[in-house]
Write a protein that holds these residues in place. Structure first.
Motif, PDB file in Angstrom:
ATOM      1  N   UNK A  25       3.445  18.786   5.740  1.00 51.87           N
ATOM      2  CA  UNK A  25       2.807  17.638   5.337  1.00 51.87           C
ATOM      3  C   UNK A  25       1.425  17.568   5.459  1.00 51.87           C
ATOM      4  N   UNK A  26       0.888  18.898   5.565  1.00 54.91           N
ATOM      5  CA  UNK A  26      -0.694  19.321   5.824  1.00 54.91           C
ATOM      6  C   UNK A  26      -1.474  18.350   4.803  1.00 54.91           C
ATOM      7  N   UNK A  27      -1.146  18.538   3.622  1.00 58.40           N
ATOM      8  CA  UNK A  27      -1.989  17.902   2.415  1.00 58.40           C
ATOM      9  C   UNK A  27      -2.110  16.226   2.826  1.00 58.40           C
ATOM     10  N   UNK A  28      -0.849  15.735   3.081  1.00 55.66           N
ATOM     11  CA  UNK A  28      -0.800  14.145   3.088  1.00 55.66           C
ATOM     12  C   UNK A  28      -1.740  14.117   4.255  1.00 55.66           C
ATOM     13  N   UNK A  58       3.424   8.019  -6.372  1.00 56.80           N
ATOM     14  CA  UNK A  58       3.327   7.558  -5.000  1.00 56.80           C
ATOM     15  C   UNK A  58       1.700   7.983  -4.443  1.00 56.80           C
ATOM     16  N   UNK A  59       1.365   9.176  -4.944  1.00 54.74           N
ATOM     17  CA  UNK A  59      -0.063   9.319  -4.866  1.00 54.74           C
ATOM     18  C   UNK A  59      -1.084   8.446  -5.252  1.00 54.74           C
ATOM     19  N   UNK A  60      -0.981   7.937  -6.458  1.00 51.27           N
ATOM     20  CA  UNK A  60      -1.704   6.876  -6.969  1.00 51.27           C
ATOM     21  C   UNK A  60      -1.402   5.529  -6.184  1.00 51.27           C
ATOM     22  N   UNK A  61      -0.300   5.156  -5.908  1.00 51.90           N
ATOM     23  CA  UNK A  61      -0.285   3.998  -5.017  1.00 51.90           C
ATOM     24  C   UNK A  61      -0.804   4.115  -3.608  1.00 51.90           C
ATOM     25  N   UNK A  62      -0.626   5.214  -3.152  1.00 52.40           N
ATOM     26  CA  UNK A  62      -1.112   5.361  -1.412  1.00 52.40           C
ATOM     27  C   UNK A  62      -2.892   5.229  -1.779  1.00 52.40           C
ATOM     28  N   UNK A  63      -3.433   5.930  -2.622  1.00 55.49           N
ATOM     29  CA  UNK A  63      -4.795   5.604  -2.932  1.00 55.49           C
ATOM     30  C   UNK A  63      -5.352   4.071  -2.831  1.00 55.49           C
ATOM     31  N   UNK A  68      -4.766   2.594   0.197  1.00 55.41           N
ATOM     32  CA  UNK A  68      -5.773   2.956   1.301  1.00 55.41           C
ATOM     33  C   UNK A  68      -7.196   2.448   1.055  1.00 55.41           C
ATOM     34  N   UNK A  69      -7.248   2.569  -0.170  1.00 53.80           N
ATOM     35  CA  UNK A  69      -8.753   1.995  -0.657  1.00 53.80           C
ATOM     36  C   UNK A  69      -8.629   0.983  -1.715  1.00 53.80           C
ATOM     37  N   UNK A  70      -8.211  -0.262  -1.257  1.00 54.18           N
ATOM     38  CA  UNK A  70      -7.953  -1.531  -2.172  1.00 54.18           C
ATOM     39  C   UNK A  70      -9.217  -1.712  -2.848  1.00 54.18           C
ATOM     40  N   UNK A  71     -10.445  -1.142  -2.566  1.00 49.85           N
ATOM     41  CA  UNK A  71     -11.372  -1.626  -3.335  1.00 49.85           C
ATOM     42  C   UNK A  71     -11.788  -0.884  -4.657  1.00 49.85           C
ATOM     43  N   UNK A  72     -11.075   0.187  -4.736  1.00 53.38           N
ATOM     44  CA  UNK A  72     -10.701   0.876  -5.930  1.00 53.38           C
ATOM     45  C   UNK A  72     -10.011   0.060  -7.106  1.00 53.38           C
ATOM     46  N   UNK A  73      -9.185  -0.662  -6.587  1.00 57.79           N
ATOM     47  CA  UNK A  73      -8.281  -1.722  -7.481  1.00 57.79           C
ATOM     48  C   UNK A  73      -9.210  -2.984  -7.971  1.00 57.79           C
ATOM     49  N   UNK A 101       5.436   4.203  -0.171  1.00 51.85           N
ATOM     50  CA  UNK A 101       6.094   4.898   0.531  1.00 51.85           C
ATOM     51  C   UNK A 101       7.713   4.951  -0.234  1.00 51.85           C
ATOM     52  N   UNK A 102       7.988   4.484  -0.917  1.00 58.24           N
ATOM     53  CA  UNK A 102       9.395   4.192  -1.298  1.00 58.24           C
ATOM     54  C   UNK A 102       9.858   4.898  -2.750  1.00 58.24           C
ATOM     55  N   UNK A 103      10.788   5.427  -2.748  1.00 57.90           N
ATOM     56  CA  UNK A 103      11.606   5.866  -3.865  1.00 57.90           C
ATOM     57  C   UNK A 103      12.434   5.130  -4.418  1.00 57.90           C
TER      58      UNK A 103
END
Lengths: 505, 505
Positions: free
Chosen positions: A302-305, B304-309, B312-317, B345-347
């Motif tokens: 999970x390094x990159x996460x 999931x990468x997009x949602x995580x961003x 974590x950075x809601x100002x980007x939305x 976090x969910x699949x």
């Protein structure tokens, strides 16, 4: 405690990344070695979760002994002492004479060789009945519909920094799963696709109008198809999160010290769901073929996460760590030179000029079993660890840990399984010294020595796997037949025959 | 332009997630349709990159025509017009009579059926010589060492919202790769593992002491092993980033409008590196077997990468989007009801109570080719797009896009390749209507019709693949033999024989 972690970090600073001693756990005392604190007589019922629509499921009411083993082992006080003996390391299994585990499951475990005071692994094996919360449409339940559901459940919990989290998870996680499934009892038994939208308060007056159920064929021209299977996956994922939140709430009153990896199997409506958060592992051995059913979550995998999180939220690094990875610790005298590095976007390496902030300790360092997040913890997913902090600072590590499992699904109905096809779950004590192929060979060797209908064969297999990983005492250590060191860790193994409950229970 | 995007979003709002028209590109005008702006006569040389130790490589000095095709096509003005004809859609390949592409590479392309004014795909095929920057040890270069390196290079660039980014990348990305490799010329040819640390200023006075080269066997007890291969991967990754940064700097003066997917192959020292950022695809067909060499990066695969961003950075939305995913757009009247959702976090899926902020437009919506980030763009990795904004707001989309490729490595020396073993690269115009298996079947069919030593066979194969994806005009459309619609997109294909340059060049 602080001294031990400090000395570990001092060693890291002086030796370039390899912590000295324990392979996975942070050096924190066992919660179980502290005198148990009596829980409040009327424990708080966890508040209802916004959006999940249900009351929280499980309560921690019992005052607990200072350590415990799974109840299905039916250990007497003497047996409990033997199970807790680091010197003898006797392999434990449910008694032949008692009630067998559901689904003829085999189980065996052994305590570590002194790594921690008690066995920090825990296990659970249950058949869980889920009663539907109410009819989702709010209408009175018809006799033929809305029947409850049963699921089979197996859980392995590998604790670290104390046995509290593993013990709590082994008692409660399946109840959280049951709670999450309550809303789905009718939906999962309905061959139609799940409704996208449900009324707000099931069963409440005025909500019985089934026109409020927006079906998948509504006016919207484009909508995702959501399967029953993905609802079960979502229920398991949310159950892990709710379990973790409960640990956060109850950590003080109930001595939920430390954390644990969680490897959980749910059998429901023909499908096997394998959910893993941590470094335990599940494989299917089917007709000699190996089918991986989980992957491990470690600082390396999970390094990159982890790096991305440190990059996006540098405040989580507290000015003490850098999110960049270096092949070894950077030395002050190397300022201005160019060293190999990787950032959160890279899988390859490149050279960068060393600047002052590169001298900070790397967020992720070490290799293999010695890899660590913030020089402290060697697994990156699991439950608990809410109190875990970097030593000599107040920096919390929990933000870098994920409580979410990866869930893989195996459709049991798609293949005609024979009695020698099994799902093997093991904590890292097994896998550290045993390859998937070696496990498959042991499956073949042990099961072929028993009649196919002998229900004790799966326990014998679990014992053989644990014994094979533990080894025998020789030359001042526990050694395998090839004279390599056996695992000094706690080892726990479930063997689940894939022939199904109809064949074996 | 704004009107077109507005109408797209209005449609999304009213129809629940499916944008109406173009499959991938945001509805922005082609840069190439605007009158070209003369670039400054002395373009800025990009500033040296901190830590990379080198001056930036490439300059954009030429004023460009309003559209262009790869120079290796050697198109006359008349040929350029035919290549730009949406009605005829003539397949283009390098002329039989001219100089062949390096490595006997086959190439073919065809313009779209009217989706954009010009063909927004671009391609590049080069042999690139890398001269070592200087001896890494600072010592004078010995005659037998420090020789330059050659790499073979192929690139496919699928532009969107204009052809500027694809055109620029096709001219410059390999130069960025060359620049990144300059520091590695000696290291890659040295059988010893790469040095972890280099002196700060190679060749500078006082840096010739080789004791400054901290070798991998230094005093540090634990350090990661870094391979030559991972240095090349890192060089390619950083070259993509530097290319993207150059586009950001030069976007105004040079009309670098829009963005592009980039699929790049580098052959260096016996290994094939396939780097992909976007939704193009590379596969190897070897003895009939299919070996995937890339995966696609889309709003679905990177959800999931997009949602995580966004989490974590809601100002980007910008208060306009929610990071949660719903199976379709939530309607205001559904406030308080429970709808299926997924978070970062969910699949799996679960139900949540709809709250006011869930009425925002989802960051990721739609399915398959209609999936979009911020209702705008259908690919999530690539170069450019620095000006891309959500319509009717100033919200930039670029923060959600990654310029980093995934790099896969294939060791050409590990297998005895026959002349029918090929690496096929295609833009999504090929893969939208052609499966991997269909490509493998075409490889077999076409190549078996040619002598193994006929160098034109790979061009014939590329043409057959493009023709097979384009189809023929029939029943008011371009149709495949099975009467399904062919691809109306730009289609570009490279066929690289794996027998190597020694056999075919």
């Amino acid at each position: 405690m602080l001294n031990r972690v400090r000395s570990a970090v001092a060693h890291l600073v002086s030796s370039g990344g390899a912590p000295p001693s324990r392979p996975k756990s942070p050096d924190l005392p066992n919660a179980t070695s502290a005198p148990p604190v009596a829980p409040p007589q009327a424990p708080r019922s966890p508040p209802a979760r916004a959006g999940s629509g249900g009351a929280a499921p499980a309560r921690t009411v019992e005052a607990r002994a200072s350590f415990s083993r799974p109840t299905f082992l039916q250990l007497s006080p003497g047996g409990l002492r033997r199970a807790d003996d680091h010197a003898g390391r006797a392999v434990q299994s449910p008694p032949d004479t008692g009630r067998r585990l559901p689904w003829s499951t085999g189980y065996a475990e052994v305590i570590n060789a002194g790594k921690s005071r008690h066995n920090e692994d825990q296990a659970c094996c249950e058949v869980v009945y889920v009663e539907g919360r109410r009819s989702v449409s709010g209408a009175p339940r018809e006799p033929s519909r809305g029947q409850g559901l049963c699921f089979y459940y197996w859980g392995l919990f590998d604790g670290h920094a104390g046995g509290g989290a593993a013990e709590m998870a082994s008692r409660l996680l399946h109840r959280h799963i049951r709670e999450q499934l309550k809303d789905l009892v009718e939906i999962l038994q309905d061959p139609l696709p799940p409704p996208l939208c449900l009324p707000s308060t099931p069963g409440a007056p005025g909500s019985s109008d089934s026109s409020q159920l927006v079906g998948p064929q509504s006016c919207w021209s484009s909508q995702k198809e959501v399967t029953h299977e993905s609802l079960v996956v979502g229920a398991i994922e949310n159950a892990f999160q709710l379990m973790d939140e409960q640990m956060a709430r109850e950590r003080r009153g109930h001595q939920v010290e430390g954390g644990c990896c969680a490897l959980v199997v749910v059998y429901l409506l023909g499908k096997v769901y394998v959910a893993n958060a941590g470094d335990s592992r599940a494989i299917i051995v089917r007709n000699g073929e190996i089918i991986p059913m989980s992957r491990e979550f470690t600082p390396e995998t999970e390094r990159q996460r982890l790096q991305l999180l440190g990059f996006l939220k540098p405040e989580l690094l507290g000015g003490e760590f850098t999110h960049l990875e270096f092949p070894r610790r950077v030395q002050p005298k190397e300022l201005g030179q160019r060293m190999l590095y990787r950032d959160q976007n890279m899988t390859g390496w490149a050279y960068k000029k060393i600047e002052l902030e590169d001298l900070r300790f790397p967020l992720v360092c070490g290799e293999g079993k010695k890899a660590r997040v913030m020089a402290t913890i060697g697994v990156t997913r699991g439950l608990g660890d809410h109190n875990l902090r970097v030593c000599s600072s107040t920096l919390p590590i929990k933000p870098f840990l994920s409580c979410f499992p990866e869930v893989r699904v195996y459709d049991l109905t798609q293949y005609e399984h024979c009695p020698d096809d099994v799902l093997v779950l093991g904590t890292d004590g097994l896998w550290d010294v045993t390859s998937d192929c070696e496990v498959a060979a042991t499956v073949d060797r042990v099961l072929s020595a028993y009649e196919p209908n002998d229900p004790s064969r799966y326990t014998a297999l679990a014992q053989a796997l644990v014994l094979g990983a533990r080894g025998t005492p020789r030359d001042r250590g526990w050694r395998l037949p090839n004279n390599k060191l056996g695992s000094g860790d706690d080892i726990s193994v479930f063997v689940i025959p894939l022939g199904g409950p109809g064949s074996y229970s």
